[in-house]
Design a protein around this motif. Structure first.
Motif, PDB file in Angstrom:
ATOM      1  N   THR A 227       0.792  -1.175   0.365  1.00 18.46           N
ATOM      2  CA  THR A 227       0.005   0.009  -0.088  1.00 18.46           C
ATOM      3  C   THR A 227       0.908   1.067   0.060  1.00 18.46           C
ATOM      4  O   THR A 227       1.873   1.252   0.631  1.00 18.46           O
ATOM      5  CB  THR A 227      -0.780   0.093   1.258  1.00 18.46           C
ATOM      6  OG1 THR A 227      -1.615  -1.248   1.166  1.00 18.46           O
ATOM      7  CG2 THR A 227      -1.821   1.308   1.138  1.00 18.46           C
ATOM      8  N   THR A 228       0.398   2.278  -0.756  1.00 22.41           N
ATOM      9  CA  THR A 228       0.748   3.523  -0.657  1.00 22.41           C
ATOM     10  C   THR A 228      -0.091   4.518  -0.508  1.00 22.41           C
ATOM     11  O   THR A 228      -1.297   4.533  -0.875  1.00 22.41           O
ATOM     12  CB  THR A 228       1.567   4.017  -2.122  1.00 22.41           C
ATOM     13  OG1 THR A 228       2.737   3.096  -2.293  1.00 22.41           O
ATOM     14  CG2 THR A 228       2.090   5.510  -1.931  1.00 22.41           C
ATOM     15  N   GLY A 247      -0.554   4.253   8.658  1.00 20.34           N
ATOM     16  CA  GLY A 247       0.353   3.076   8.685  1.00 20.34           C
ATOM     17  C   GLY A 247       0.398   1.945   9.715  1.00 20.34           C
ATOM     18  O   GLY A 247       0.656   0.975   9.303  1.00 20.34           O
ATOM     19  N   VAL A 250      -1.775  -1.152   8.089  1.00 31.10           N
ATOM     20  CA  VAL A 250      -1.313  -1.590   7.088  1.00 31.10           C
ATOM     21  C   VAL A 250      -0.346  -2.527   7.471  1.00 31.10           C
ATOM     22  O   VAL A 250       0.831  -2.178   8.182  1.00 31.10           O
ATOM     23  CB  VAL A 250      -0.880  -0.874   5.871  1.00 31.10           C
ATOM     24  CG1 VAL A 250      -0.244  -1.595   4.772  1.00 31.10           C
ATOM     25  CG2 VAL A 250      -1.941   0.035   5.394  1.00 31.10           C
ATOM     26  N   TYR A 254       4.355  -0.841   3.152  1.00 31.56           N
ATOM     27  CA  TYR A 254       3.485   0.512   3.420  1.00 31.56           C
ATOM     28  C   TYR A 254       4.348   1.891   2.984  1.00 31.56           C
ATOM     29  O   TYR A 254       5.911   1.729   3.440  1.00 31.56           O
ATOM     30  CB  TYR A 254       2.989   0.664   4.451  1.00 31.56           C
ATOM     31  CG  TYR A 254       2.076   1.840   4.643  1.00 31.56           C
ATOM     32  CD1 TYR A 254       1.029   2.281   4.193  1.00 31.56           C
ATOM     33  CD2 TYR A 254       2.740   2.772   5.666  1.00 31.56           C
ATOM     34  CE1 TYR A 254       0.267   3.178   4.658  1.00 31.56           C
ATOM     35  CE2 TYR A 254       2.253   4.196   5.808  1.00 31.56           C
ATOM     36  CZ  TYR A 254       1.063   4.173   5.488  1.00 31.56           C
ATOM     37  OH  TYR A 254       0.180   5.451   5.509  1.00 31.56           O
ATOM     38  N   ARG A 280       4.302   1.724  -6.980  1.00 31.93           N
ATOM     39  CA  ARG A 280       3.628   0.675  -6.082  1.00 31.93           C
ATOM     40  C   ARG A 280       3.246  -0.561  -6.858  1.00 31.93           C
ATOM     41  O   ARG A 280       3.565  -1.600  -6.463  1.00 31.93           O
ATOM     42  CB  ARG A 280       2.346   1.229  -5.403  1.00 31.93           C
ATOM     43  CG  ARG A 280       1.522   0.253  -4.828  1.00 31.93           C
ATOM     44  CD  ARG A 280       2.472  -0.615  -3.619  1.00 31.93           C
ATOM     45  NE  ARG A 280       2.692   0.314  -2.866  1.00 31.93           N
ATOM     46  CZ  ARG A 280       3.991  -0.031  -2.078  1.00 31.93           C
ATOM     47  NH1 ARG A 280       4.505  -1.243  -2.195  1.00 31.93           N
ATOM     48  NH2 ARG A 280       4.286   0.697  -0.987  1.00 31.93           N
TER      49      ARG A 280
END
Length: 285
Positions: A227-228, A247, A250, A254, A280
């Motif tokens: 994930t971004t 954050g 996740v 990340y 990503r």
């Protein structure tokens, strides 16, 4: 693909890039539409990715049901899954901005087997938003959510959409384009139903013990896919507290990116957004 269907509704979609490329689904927010990604899709398509940008539920004539319950978060997620199915994609890269980010987070939480990567813009994970709202800083910035749940008045208040969007920092051309899609107050009813469904769902949960599988609140827990999350330093709607908390929700690789920008990242910062999505996507190659 010009359209896809689900549950008697027909959604318009912009399909760009090579049809045999990995699929990237781009989800717009409020009160945007699929054109929010117009400056992002050519960059992604140029690298061999296929982009699908739908007009989400409530934003196109063929997919604007009248019942508030049909805008619950589970229904919105099911629309995204139906689009992936229509494209013949077992797994997709999901990108969302604003309300589209809310749907993207939920898609990743509920159907991790269908999501290869997640890029969320402006709005952090549901758990981060809930935490920040309880702690105070986000509550002030989210005042409009309760206001949008009221009947009739929000439609009237949004009548001058172009001016309001421009003053909020949106690119003038984009503000004009979105405003043209809302020629009268009643045209806002579909998009506003997303907000009203939150209140409707909460009220129903207080009365009903057993819910339909698609219904219910945002999903608790952590995202387990790469994930971004990108947030604008000058975002007037999302607090730093909420952004920095993201954050913790996740557990996969990340990245948190702060941009020198406001809330409207796809329209105002398309090159940065495209670069973040590509990084990503490539991180899983």
């Amino acid at each position: 693909m010009d359209t896809f269907t689900r549950d008697g509704l027909t959604f318009d979609v912009l399909d760009a890039g090579p049809v045999d490329g990995d699929v990237v689904i781009l989800l717009h927010g409020f009160p945007q539409d699929a054109h929010a990604w117009d400056a992002v899709t050519p960059v992604l398509g140029g690298t061999g990715l296929r982009t699908l940008a739908p007009w989400q539920r409530g934003y196109c004539p063929g997919a604007t049901p009248r019942e508030i319950e049909r805008y619950e978060i589970g229904e919105l997620v099911a629309d995204v899954r139906a689009l992936a199915d229509a494209a013949g994609a077992d797994r997709v890269h999901v990108v969302g901005h604003d309300w589209g980010a809310v749907v993207a987070w939920e898609m990743a939480l509920r159907h991790p087997d269908r999501v290869a990567t997640l890029t969320a813009l402006s709005v952090p994970a549901p758990g981060a938003m809930a935490w920040a709202t309880r702690k105070g800083p986000q509550l002030v910035r989210s005042w409009y959510i309760g206001a949008f749940c009221l009947p009739v008045l929000p439609e009237r208040a949004l009548a001058n959409a172009r001016g309001r969007l421009h003053r909020s920092g949106l690119d003038p051309a984009a503000a004009r384009g979105y405003a043209e899609r809302f020629p009268d107050p009643s045209s806002f009813t579909g998009p506003l139903a997303w907000y009203r469904a939150m209140g409707w769902s909460a009220a129903r949960r207080s009365r009903v013990a057993h819910l339909r599988p698609l219904a219910g609140p945002p999903t608790a827990g952590a995202v387990r896919i790469p994930t971004t999350f990108a947030w604008g330093l000058h975002d007037q709607f999302i607090s730093r507290a909420a952004a920095e908390r993201c954050g913790r929700f996740v557990t996969a690789p990340y990245r948190f990116v702060e941009l020198d920008a406001n809330h409207w990242l796809p329209e105002n910062e398309p090159d940065a957004v495209a670069d973040l999505v590509l990084q990503r996507v490539r991180s899983t190659g």
